[in-house]
Design an enzyme around this catalytic site. Sequence first.
Site, PDB file in Angstrom:
ATOM      1  N   GLU A   1       0.605  -1.137  -0.089  1.00 11.16           N
ATOM      2  CA  GLU A   1      -0.125  -0.016  -0.104  1.00 11.16           C
ATOM      3  C   GLU A   1       0.780   1.373   0.128  1.00 11.16           C
ATOM      4  OE1 GLU A   1      -4.249  -1.423   1.856  1.00 11.16           O
ATOM      5  OE2 GLU A   1      -2.786  -0.443   3.065  1.00 11.16           O
TER       6      GLU A   1
ATOM      7  N   CYS B   1       8.217  -6.658  14.879  1.00  9.72           N
ATOM      8  CA  CYS B   1       7.697  -5.885  16.053  1.00  9.72           C
ATOM      9  C   CYS B   1       6.312  -6.379  16.740  1.00  9.72           C
ATOM     10  CB  CYS B   1       7.723  -4.284  15.583  1.00  9.72           C
ATOM     11  SG  CYS B   1       9.305  -3.817  14.984  1.00  9.72           S
TER      12      CYS B   1
ATOM     13  N   GLU C   1      10.930  -2.813   6.159  1.00 12.60           N
ATOM     14  CA  GLU C   1      12.041  -2.170   6.934  1.00 12.60           C
ATOM     15  C   GLU C   1      12.795  -1.715   5.812  1.00 12.60           C
ATOM     16  OE1 GLU C   1      13.268  -0.984   9.806  1.00 12.60           O
ATOM     17  OE2 GLU C   1      14.759  -0.336   8.453  1.00 12.60           O
TER      18      GLU C   1
ATOM     19  N   ASN D   1      -2.751   2.077  16.554  1.00 13.57           N
ATOM     20  CA  ASN D   1      -3.818   1.545  15.780  1.00 13.57           C
ATOM     21  C   ASN D   1      -4.222   0.118  15.924  1.00 13.57           C
ATOM     22  OD1 ASN D   1      -4.411   3.979  14.369  1.00 13.57           O
ATOM     23  ND2 ASN D   1      -2.379   3.825  13.409  1.00 13.57           N
TER      24      ASN D   1
HETATM   25  N1  SAH Z   1      10.180  -0.384   9.688  1.00 13.63           N
HETATM   26  C1  SAH Z   1      10.290   0.731   9.638  1.00 13.63           C
HETATM   27  C2  SAH Z   1       9.366   1.620   8.630  1.00 13.63           C
HETATM   28  C3  SAH Z   1       7.732   1.582   8.993  1.00 13.63           C
HETATM   29  S1  SAH Z   1       7.387   2.809   9.766  1.00 13.63           S
HETATM   30  C4  SAH Z   1      10.137   1.297  11.098  1.00 13.63           C
HETATM   31  O1  SAH Z   1      10.052   0.342  12.131  1.00 13.63           O
HETATM   32  O2  SAH Z   1      10.571   2.548  11.310  1.00 13.63           O
HETATM   33  C5  SAH Z   1       5.813   2.755  10.523  1.00 13.63           C
HETATM   34  C6  SAH Z   1       5.622   3.342  11.676  1.00 13.63           C
HETATM   35  O3  SAH Z   1       4.412   2.878  12.338  1.00 13.63           O
HETATM   36  C7  SAH Z   1       6.876   2.583  12.684  1.00 13.63           C
HETATM   37  O4  SAH Z   1       7.390   3.537  13.519  1.00 13.63           O
HETATM   38  C8  SAH Z   1       6.083   1.550  13.239  1.00 13.63           C
HETATM   39  O5  SAH Z   1       6.684   1.039  14.587  1.00 13.63           O
HETATM   40  C9  SAH Z   1       4.892   2.369  13.693  1.00 13.63           C
HETATM   41  N2  SAH Z   1       3.791   1.323  13.753  1.00 13.63           N
HETATM   42  C10 SAH Z   1       3.577  -0.132  13.240  1.00 13.63           C
HETATM   43  N3  SAH Z   1       2.403  -0.589  13.798  1.00 13.63           N
HETATM   44  C11 SAH Z   1       1.554   0.331  14.585  1.00 13.63           C
HETATM   45  C12 SAH Z   1       0.443   0.353  14.985  1.00 13.63           C
HETATM   46  N4  SAH Z   1      -0.381  -0.722  15.110  1.00 13.63           N
HETATM   47  N5  SAH Z   1      -0.147   1.631  15.307  1.00 13.63           N
HETATM   48  C13 SAH Z   1       0.873   2.615  15.250  1.00 13.63           C
HETATM   49  N6  SAH Z   1       1.871   2.356  14.832  1.00 13.63           N
HETATM   50  C14 SAH Z   1       2.670   1.431  14.541  1.00 13.63           C
END
Ligand code: SAH
Length: 384
Positions: free
Chosen positions: A95, A119, A182, A312
């Site tokens: 997306e 994560c 990532e 979220n």
């Molecule tokens: N892999 C990279 C790029 C993804 S950025 C990174 O980890 O930075 C997307 C951002 O949204 C990251 O900070 C991630 O930790 C966060 N994120 C992931 N799942 C989420 C959720 N369910 N609610 C809020 N933020 C979330």
Amino acid sequence: MSEDRVNLLGLPRSELTAFVAERLGAKPFRARQLIKWIYRRGAGDFSVMTDLAQDLRARLAEVAKITVPEIVAEQRSSDGTRKWMLRMDAVQGIETVYIPEPDRGTLCISSQVGCAMDCSFCATAQQGFNRNLSVAEIVGQVWLAHRELEASADEPDGRTDGRPDGSPSGRITNIVLMGMGEPLANYRNVVPALRVFTDDLGYDLSRRRVTLSTSGLVPQMYKLAEECNVALAVSLHAPNDALRDELVPINRKHPIDELLAACWHYIDKQNGRSVTFEYVMLDGINDKPEHARQLARLLRGRPAKLNLIPFNVFPGTRYRRSPAATIVRFRDLLNENGVIATIRRTRGDDIDAACGQLAGQVTDRTLVRLGSRLTAAARSSVEV
Ligand code: SAH
């Protein structure tokens, strides 16, 4: 036409120049013309490149192509946020999200199909890792969004998407690598894409308007500091190793002190302004006053900003979003302790809610399921 036509999308300027010389016997300025056509004017076909001689255009069509991913579905939020689901193959999708704001238009792009970082609070992690995106697939997201935004500029309200003041919108002024994947785990393809974003013949964005977000791949952060100078965001999410080990498993390999050392090095090296630390607010997990105080001790006096992201929720998660009052208190505590912290506004809520309804619009059911699972991750990542 042969099948080994070269996709020019995302090709670094030097390679395109060599290609034009070797395969077409043309001068370097032809490569510059091509680059401008592809990115600035969004050409997807050589036939429209009217300042190139007809025989050169014909030769180009034989040896080269401009291929972008296919859009499977689009959703539009009432707040102007637009989300495109792109087909990567028969069953995989990614997306791309566009978020208009009064003073800018941010495009959030993906760098991998799925993600291997695992994560614990991230929707993308649940689907596992499928593959890296190619340079063309990364740049192609910007190319497509640019085309779609241009196309809807003619719509009656196309220019006022999400803008209460009715001011012009529909232009990509910022790109954030905060979608699926990532980016530093796909270093080889991400760095050339960053070059296209900042190239003055390409999308010509200043380095401050292109942000790469990482979960903390320390060795690649040092490498990036040498090779590229885009803005850096880091997914911190916890103020101590015990908690971060649990939320962001890469921390077991590269703990917080190593991660922060890499951040400060990056800023020194790049003469950058500051690192944006992302911090997802998880109810009862990382949102206590003591966490804010620990964070302040780590970041006070450093070139750092904290961006608090309300969690979220997505199906199957064990976490809950911190209450709004808790998030505000957490921010205030950080500010009182000398750290700049802001709360990320959630955008595109209603297209998230409407996600289950997508089933009626596309036929590939695997992609539909994938899309609805991705929504939380995409939506969470749309603002900086
Ligand atoms: N892999 C990279 C790029 C993804 S950025 C990174 O980890 O930075 C997307 C951002 O949204 C990251 O900070 C991630 O930790 C966060 N994120 C992931 N799942 C989420 C959720 N369910 N609610 C809020 N933020 C979330």
